[in-house]
Design a protein around this motif. Structure first.
Motif, PDB file in Angstrom:
ATOM      1  N   GLU A 126      -2.906  23.469  33.856  1.00 11.25           N
ATOM      2  CA  GLU A 126      -3.368  22.498  32.864  1.00 11.25           C
ATOM      3  C   GLU A 126      -3.939  21.262  33.543  1.00 11.25           C
ATOM      4  N   GLU A 127      -3.247  20.746  34.567  1.00 13.50           N
ATOM      5  CA  GLU A 127      -3.736  19.567  35.281  1.00 13.50           C
ATOM      6  C   GLU A 127      -5.084  19.832  35.936  1.00 13.50           C
ATOM      7  N   ALA A 128      -5.283  21.056  36.415  1.00 10.68           N
ATOM      8  CA  ALA A 128      -6.514  21.393  37.134  1.00 10.68           C
ATOM      9  C   ALA A 128      -7.754  21.279  36.261  1.00 10.68           C
ATOM     10  N   THR A 129      -7.572  21.296  34.957  1.00 10.85           N
ATOM     11  CA  THR A 129      -8.721  21.249  34.047  1.00 10.85           C
ATOM     12  C   THR A 129      -8.690  20.046  33.113  1.00 10.85           C
ATOM     13  N   THR A 130      -7.760  19.132  33.323  1.00 12.08           N
ATOM     14  CA  THR A 130      -7.615  17.962  32.460  1.00 12.08           C
ATOM     15  C   THR A 130      -8.220  16.743  33.134  1.00 12.08           C
ATOM     16  N   ASP A 131      -9.231  16.168  32.523  1.00 11.42           N
ATOM     17  CA  ASP A 131      -9.929  15.015  33.089  1.00 11.42           C
ATOM     18  C   ASP A 131      -9.248  13.730  32.632  1.00 11.42           C
ATOM     19  N   SER A 132      -8.332  13.240  33.460  1.00 12.32           N
ATOM     20  CA  SER A 132      -7.626  11.999  33.138  1.00 12.32           C
ATOM     21  C   SER A 132      -7.205  11.320  34.425  1.00 12.32           C
ATOM     22  N   ALA A 133      -6.912  10.033  34.318  1.00 14.47           N
ATOM     23  CA  ALA A 133      -6.455   9.292  35.489  1.00 14.47           C
ATOM     24  C   ALA A 133      -5.127   9.849  36.001  1.00 14.47           C
ATOM     25  N   GLU A 134      -4.293  10.330  35.082  1.00 22.24           N
ATOM     26  CA  GLU A 134      -2.971  10.845  35.468  1.00 22.24           C
ATOM     27  C   GLU A 134      -3.071  12.121  36.291  1.00 22.24           C
ATOM     28  N   THR A 135      -4.113  12.921  36.091  1.00 17.17           N
ATOM     29  CA  THR A 135      -4.240  14.191  36.814  1.00 17.17           C
ATOM     30  C   THR A 135      -5.171  14.085  38.021  1.00 17.17           C
ATOM     31  N   TYR A 136      -5.749  12.914  38.237  1.00 17.62           N
ATOM     32  CA  TYR A 136      -6.767  12.772  39.281  1.00 17.62           C
ATOM     33  C   TYR A 136      -6.252  13.200  40.660  1.00 17.62           C
ATOM     34  N   SER A 176     -12.456  14.024  48.904  1.00 18.54           N
ATOM     35  CA  SER A 176     -11.146  14.092  48.264  1.00 18.54           C
ATOM     36  C   SER A 176     -10.653  12.665  48.023  1.00 18.54           C
ATOM     37  N   SER A 177      -9.362  12.421  48.149  1.00 21.40           N
ATOM     38  CA  SER A 177      -8.822  11.085  47.882  1.00 21.40           C
ATOM     39  C   SER A 177      -7.437  10.949  48.500  1.00 21.40           C
ATOM     40  N   GLY A 178      -7.107   9.727  48.880  1.00 16.91           N
ATOM     41  CA  GLY A 178      -5.743   9.439  49.320  1.00 16.91           C
ATOM     42  C   GLY A 178      -4.743   9.635  48.199  1.00 16.91           C
ATOM     43  N   ALA A 234      -8.424  18.124  56.987  1.00 12.15           N
ATOM     44  CA  ALA A 234      -8.644  16.949  56.144  1.00 12.15           C
ATOM     45  C   ALA A 234      -8.595  15.719  57.031  1.00 12.15           C
ATOM     46  N   TYR A 235      -9.363  14.700  56.665  1.00 14.20           N
ATOM     47  CA  TYR A 235      -9.449  13.482  57.465  1.00 14.20           C
ATOM     48  C   TYR A 235      -9.287  12.274  56.550  1.00 14.20           C
ATOM     49  N   ASN A 236      -8.262  11.466  56.824  1.00 14.12           N
ATOM     50  CA  ASN A 236      -8.071  10.220  56.088  1.00 14.12           C
ATOM     51  C   ASN A 236      -9.129   9.201  56.495  1.00 14.12           C
ATOM     52  N   VAL A 237      -9.512   8.345  55.552  1.00  8.84           N
ATOM     53  CA  VAL A 237     -10.382   7.222  55.894  1.00  8.84           C
ATOM     54  C   VAL A 237      -9.925   5.987  55.135  1.00  8.84           C
ATOM     55  N   GLY A 238      -9.782   4.905  55.876  1.00  7.76           N
ATOM     56  CA  GLY A 238      -9.392   3.619  55.326  1.00  7.76           C
ATOM     57  C   GLY A 238      -9.590   2.563  56.388  1.00  7.76           C
ATOM     58  N   ASP A 239      -9.615   1.295  56.004  1.00  9.45           N
ATOM     59  CA  ASP A 239      -9.761   0.222  56.980  1.00  9.45           C
ATOM     60  C   ASP A 239      -8.676   0.334  58.045  1.00  9.45           C
ATOM     61  N   VAL A 293     -12.456  14.918  53.226  1.00 10.98           N
ATOM     62  CA  VAL A 293     -12.296  13.525  53.641  1.00 10.98           C
ATOM     63  C   VAL A 293     -11.560  12.800  52.527  1.00 10.98           C
ATOM     64  N   ARG A 294     -10.464  12.130  52.898  1.00 12.09           N
ATOM     65  CA  ARG A 294      -9.599  11.468  51.909  1.00 12.09           C
ATOM     66  C   ARG A 294      -9.683   9.955  52.039  1.00 12.09           C
ATOM     67  N   PRO A 295     -10.542   9.306  51.255  1.00 11.94           N
ATOM     68  CA  PRO A 295     -10.568   7.843  51.273  1.00 11.94           C
ATOM     69  C   PRO A 295      -9.406   7.284  50.453  1.00 11.94           C
ATOM     70  N   THR A 296      -8.904   6.151  50.893  1.00 12.11           N
ATOM     71  CA  THR A 296      -8.054   5.371  50.010  1.00 12.11           C
ATOM     72  C   THR A 296      -8.991   4.614  49.065  1.00 12.11           C
ATOM     73  N   VAL A 297      -8.493   3.656  48.295  1.00  9.97           N
ATOM     74  CA  VAL A 297      -9.339   2.999  47.291  1.00  9.97           C
ATOM     75  C   VAL A 297     -10.512   2.310  47.994  1.00  9.97           C
ATOM     76  N   VAL A 298     -11.715   2.513  47.450  1.00 11.92           N
ATOM     77  CA  VAL A 298     -12.945   2.097  48.133  1.00 11.92           C
ATOM     78  C   VAL A 298     -13.487   0.807  47.513  1.00 11.92           C
TER      79      VAL A 298
END
Length: 328
Positions: free
Chosen positions: A124-134, A99-101, A220-225, A158-163
């Motif tokens: 609509e968001e669930a099927t729209t491939d864009s940065a705004e709906t990520y 997943s993602s943070g 769910a499990y967060n992951v980040g430094d 697992v929810r990483p922040t920016v990798v």
């Protein structure tokens, strides 16, 4: 568990996930379309299945051929992908969704699993491939994991922040590595105190393995430094790693506007702090790599490739013009 199917596996997080499970002694199989260079093409310890993960028949064929104990889904970008995979692999000992943070819908510091609200997601968001709906799509994928767990599937997120790290094709962090490694002076938006926690790629991969082995269904499990430097702090760490003496010059939003820029034009800038609490993951025995180790590996690989990240931030000519006005 002895075997794992990594859905994805050739690029960045997937690549390191394959390595993490392989090095831990698992029988590893990758499922992907074969549209990117395969770093494991000559590795006898990694098997390959080619196909489109969005095709149910492909997933079923991989399941029947591999009979994986664990499935790590690195390329589920739509909620329907997660629902399909948790159904096909319902009998696996573990299904782990990357997943993602960005799935969090509140600005809290820190963001905690089960406490901080997730983003909503429209049809609509669930099927729209864009940065705004990520973020919304990732959040809905989390909810699909929770629903599968309620039906008896050992599914987890697992929810990483920016990798960041070696082989990062996004080049977001490469922008700053390049600037620090090449230039004597760089512009930093604001006062350099922008706080966006990051996650070293090898630590994300180890988190995926540990959650597969030790995680609880429906969690769910967060992951980040474990330490989150500010943007200015990252530049100082990079300067130490690159052994350069770079001067940072802060620029306010008004300063930037004179050159037609805004703070968000700089990679890794965030207007509000983004920090994930990683206590749940640490309780499973996970820990993050020291920054000096992670950055040395990142810089070494950066110097050996042609990814500069320059196209993801202000061009140097504009930055130089801004530097001239700021230091007159």
């Amino acid at each position: 568990m002895d075997s794992v199917l990594v859905v994805g596996g050739t690029r960045f997080i997937g690549r390191y996930t394959v390595e993490a499970f392989r090095d831990a002694g698992y029988d590893v199989t990758m499922l992907n379309r074969g549209s990117h260079d395969d770093p494991f093409a000559d590795d006898p310890d990694v098997a390959h299945v080619q196909g489109d993960r969005r095709d149910r028949a492909t997933l079923e064929s991989a399941r029947d051929e591999v009979e994986p104990d664990a499935v790590v889904d690195c390329v589920a970008y739509f909620p329907a992908d997660v629902r399909e995979a948790t159904d096909v692999f319902a009998d696996a000992e573990a299904y782990v969704y990357v997943s993602s943070g960005a799935s969090y819908g509140e600005e809290r510091v820190p963001k905690r699993e089960g406490d901080t609200a997730l983003k909503s997601c429209s049809e609509e968001e669930a099927t729209t491939d864009s940065a705004e709906t990520y973020g919304a799509r990732k959040a809905e994928g989390d909810r699909a994991v929770f629903a599968a767990a309620e039906d008896g599937v050992r599914a987890m997120a697992v929810r990483p922040t920016v990798v960041y790290g070696p082989h990062d094709y996004t080049e977001r962090f490469a922008y700053w590595v390049d600037r620090v490694d090449v230039e004597d002076r760089v512009v930093v938006p604001g006062d350099g105190l922008s706080l966006w926690q990051m996650a070293y790629v090898e630590d994300v991969a180890s988190a995926l393995r540990i959650v597969a082995e030790e995680g609880t269904a429906g969690e769910a499990y967060n992951v980040g430094d474990e330490h989150a430097p500010t943007l200015g702090g990252w530049i100082d760490l990079l300067a130490e790693t690159c052994e350069t003496g770079v001067e940072t010059v802060g620029a306010t939003a008004r300063d930037l506007a004179r050159e037609g820029l805004e703070p968000q034009d700089f990679p890794m800038y965030r207007g509000s702090p983004h920090v994930l609490d990683v206590t749940k993951l640490r309780d499973l025995g996970w820990s993050s790599t020291p920054h000096r180790v992670a950055l040395q590996r990142t810089v070494d690989e950066h110097r050996a490739n042609d990814r500069t990240g320059r196209k993801y931030g202000p061009d140097r000519e504009r930055e130089a013009a801004l530097l001239a006005t700021l230091t007159e």
